[in-house]
Design a protein around this motif. Structure first.
Motif, short mmCIF file in Angstrom:
data_model
loop_
_atom_site.label_atom_id
_atom_site.label_comp_id
_atom_site.label_asym_id
_atom_site.label_seq_id
_atom_site.Cartn_x
_atom_site.Cartn_y
_atom_site.Cartn_z
N ASP A 148 0.84 -1.21 0.00
CA ASP A 148 0.00 0.00 0.00
C ASP A 148 0.87 1.26 0.00
OD1 ASP A 148 -2.23 -1.60 0.07
OD2 ASP A 148 -2.52 -1.44 2.24
N GLU A 149 1.97 1.23 0.77
CA GLU A 149 2.87 2.38 0.79
C GLU A 149 3.49 2.62 -0.58
OE1 GLU A 149 5.71 1.55 3.81
OE2 GLU A 149 4.34 1.98 5.47
N THR A 150 3.85 1.53 -1.27
CA THR A 150 4.44 1.66 -2.60
C THR A 150 3.45 2.30 -3.57
OG1 THR A 150 5.87 -0.25 -2.23
CG2 THR A 150 5.49 0.40 -4.51
N ARG A 151 2.20 1.86 -3.51
CA ARG A 151 1.18 2.47 -4.39
C ARG A 151 1.07 3.96 -4.13
NH1 ARG A 151 -1.30 -2.45 -3.00
NH2 ARG A 151 -1.58 -3.84 -4.80
N ALA A 152 1.09 4.33 -2.84
CA ALA A 152 0.99 5.75 -2.50
C ALA A 152 2.21 6.52 -3.01
CB ALA A 152 0.85 5.92 -0.98
N GLN A 153 3.41 5.89 -2.92
CA GLN A 153 4.62 6.55 -3.39
C GLN A 153 4.60 6.77 -4.90
OE1 GLN A 153 7.49 3.77 -1.94
NE2 GLN A 153 7.67 4.72 0.09
N LEU A 154 3.86 5.94 -5.63
CA LEU A 154 3.84 6.03 -7.09
C LEU A 154 2.70 6.91 -7.61
CD1 LEU A 154 4.56 2.29 -8.00
CD2 LEU A 154 6.16 4.19 -8.01
N GLU A 155 1.86 7.39 -6.71
CA GLU A 155 0.72 8.20 -7.16
C GLU A 155 1.16 9.52 -7.77
OE1 GLU A 155 -1.84 8.63 -3.84
OE2 GLU A 155 -2.72 6.62 -4.01
N ASP A 156 2.34 10.02 -7.41
CA ASP A 156 2.78 11.33 -7.88
C ASP A 156 3.34 11.30 -9.30
OD1 ASP A 156 2.18 12.27 -5.32
OD2 ASP A 156 4.16 11.74 -4.58
#
Length: 535
Positions: free
Chosen positions: A336-344
């Motif tokens: 989940d953290e990785t997905r959030a990091q890639l949202e930008d």
């Protein structure tokens, strides 16, 4: 930090903080501005006391420091708060991490203390408060061993992975303290006197020496806050939309996402090592405390050892089952953290440009570089001689019949080890005749003594093996995920190269011509900080 703050060319860290403060005000990054504005001067002597509880030993120490001979102001805060807000532990020039002596170090407390201990050496002390709870040197050694493993052994590369071997924790910045109102035993007197003098010396010392290193940590943390704030705001209005600028921005976004993931991987590994290590410490202490009640004198050593081996196997396998569940939860959290990091990242542009069949993105990066700890072989490493692997915890077959007197004693000792109460029928002894009853009683007592003695030898060794084995699995998983992350991001970068020639990077500096992205400005500040040497 005021706009007119003078910044010397000999103070590059101050220059980074000053320029970052200007950027923060310009972009409205309130958290960054608040953190920088609250930083104390080099001569500020306030001490922050971080305690795991608001009462008890931490409160007693705070009262003594505030009312005693030290004269420096003391502020208090919950130790656990530094996990959610690391900046709170970085603001003061000096900090005390207070741990209660008479309590187990839970994973949450260990994680918070480890975060506070990231400050430079000399700016932070650990105080083991409430030494009046110790009843024997063994109690003191148990606590020192736990603190060494969880907080001190990994603070320098040459100590990493080494168990405590009687080193003086005072030399590592860990002191013992007792409430003057309490009663302590004689074996602590010299240590408490020495550590009280070390604490007085630390409180009176000039704090300016290590503050330069601390300022670098503060600047790095402020930059991290700024990078997060910039990412949360998304694309800046008014930027050129031509393809060259879009690709340059895309590469910056991808590189920032890659670096955030690699940094988070290391933090995740360290956090898991501390948390699983704390659970092993708790397991070890529980088993040892349960085993010490078996005392006596006699025979039956081989049979006792066989059953105690099996009980320790069972306890470790249960711990492994719980740890595996924790790691599965952490894997989902990390995904989940990785997905959030890639949202930008502008994935629409990526999909427009990368048409060579690779991808799809970002799913390719998520699936190809997952953090996953593989524990298939760990059970064999924990129990190499063959123990139950699935279903209800089994029992190793003992070479002695469970129906014999010695076998019954073994059953009692093993149950004592795991904390399960066992009732021995009095008729088993009272109904025997003459010397047979005495012999049976002595055999029981001897087996209990052998069980406790063997457990004290066995349990620390088996726990140390489990600790080293799990550390190896965590580090291999982290290294594997880091390699996969580099490979997947590298493949995407090469795909972009094939789709579009790399444009020249904008000129460096805080306000260069060409309207650079805020990410590029922050990257320039980060490079300046890395090149700086603390005064």
């Amino acid at each position: 930090m005021p706009d007119d703050t003078p910044v010397s060319a000999e103070d590059p860290v101050g220059g980074v903080l000053a320029d970052l403060a200007l950027l923060a005000r310009h972009h409205g990054w309130a958290a960054v501005s608040a953190f920088i504005d609250a930083l104390p001067g080099a001569d500020d002597r306030m001490v922050l006391l971080l305690g795991s509880r608001t009462d008890g030993p931490a409160a007693a120490l705070a009262r003594e420091l505030a009312a005693g001979e030290y004269s420096d102001p003391v502020a208090t805060a919950p130790l656990e708060s530094v996990v959610d807000e690391p900046g709170a532990a970085l603001r003061p020039n000096r900090a005390l991490v207070v741990l209660p002596c008479g309590e187990l170090l839970t994973p949450e407390v260990v994680e918070a203390a480890a975060a506070a201990m990231q400050r430079p050496a000399g700016t932070t002390l650990i105080v083991l408060a409430g030494a009046e709870a110790f009843q024997s040197p063994d109690d003191l050694d148990m606590v020192q061993r736990g603190v060494w493993r969880m907080l001190l052994a990994g603070t320098a590369a040459e100590w990493d992975g080494q168990d405590w071997a009687g080193e003086d924790l005072g030399e590592r910045g860990c002191l013992l303290w007792s409430d003057p109102a309490g009663r302590t035993l004689d074996f602590l007197r010299d240590r408490l006197t020495r550590d009280a003098e070390l604490l007085r010396h630390w409180m009176r010392a000039d704090a300016a020496g290590p503050v330069g290193l601390l300022r670098q940590q503060r600047a790095s943390y402020a930059l991290t806050l700024a990078e997060q704030a910039a990412a949360a705001k998304g694309p800046q209005p008014g930027h050129s939309k031509d393809s060259g600028h879009r690709v340059a921005r895309l590469r910056e976004e991808l590189d920032a996402a890659r670096q955030r993931r690699l940094k988070r991987l290391e933090e995740n590994r360290d956090s898991l090592e501390r948390q699983t290590g704390a659970t092993l410490d708790m397991l070890e202490q529980d088993m040892l405390r349960a085993a010490t009640g078996a005392l006596g004198g006699g025979t039956g050593q081989a049979a006792v050892r066989a059953v105690i081996d099996g009980k320790v196997d069972t306890a470790l396998l249960r711990w492994l089952s719980d740890t595996a569940a924790t790691l599965r939860d952490r894997t989902r959290q990390f995904d989940d953290e990785t997905r959030a990091q890639l949202e930008d990242v502008d994935w629409t542009l990526v999909r427009e440009m990368v048409t060579d069949g690779s991808g799809p993105y970002p799913q390719e990066l998520l699936d190809g570089a997952r953090f996953e700890v593989r524990l298939e072989t760990l059970a064999d490493e924990l129990c190499p001689t063959g123990a139950p692997r699935s279903g209800s915890p089994g029992r190793r077959r003992s070479p002695v019949s469970r129906g014999t007197v010695v076998g019954g004693a073994i059953g009692l000792a093993a149950a004592t080890l795991t904390g399960i109460p066992v009732v021995i029928p009095i008729a088993g002894v009272a109904g025997a005749v003459g010397g047979h009853a005495v012999d049976g009683y002595l055999a029981v007592r001897e087996a209990e003594r052998l069980a406790a003695e063997y457990a004290r030898w066995l349990v620390p060794r088996r726990v140390a093996t489990a600790r080293a084995a799990l550390r190896g699995h965590l580090r291999r998983a982290t290294d594997r995920t880091a390699r996969d992350t580099e490979n997947r991001f590298g493949a995407l970068d090469r795909a972009l190269d094939r789709a579009f020639a790399r444009p020249p990077a904008p000129a460096g500096g805080l306000e260069p011509s060409g309207n650079p992205t805020v990410e590029h400005q922050l990257a320039g500040l980060r490079r300046r900080l890395e090149a700086a040497h603390a005064p």
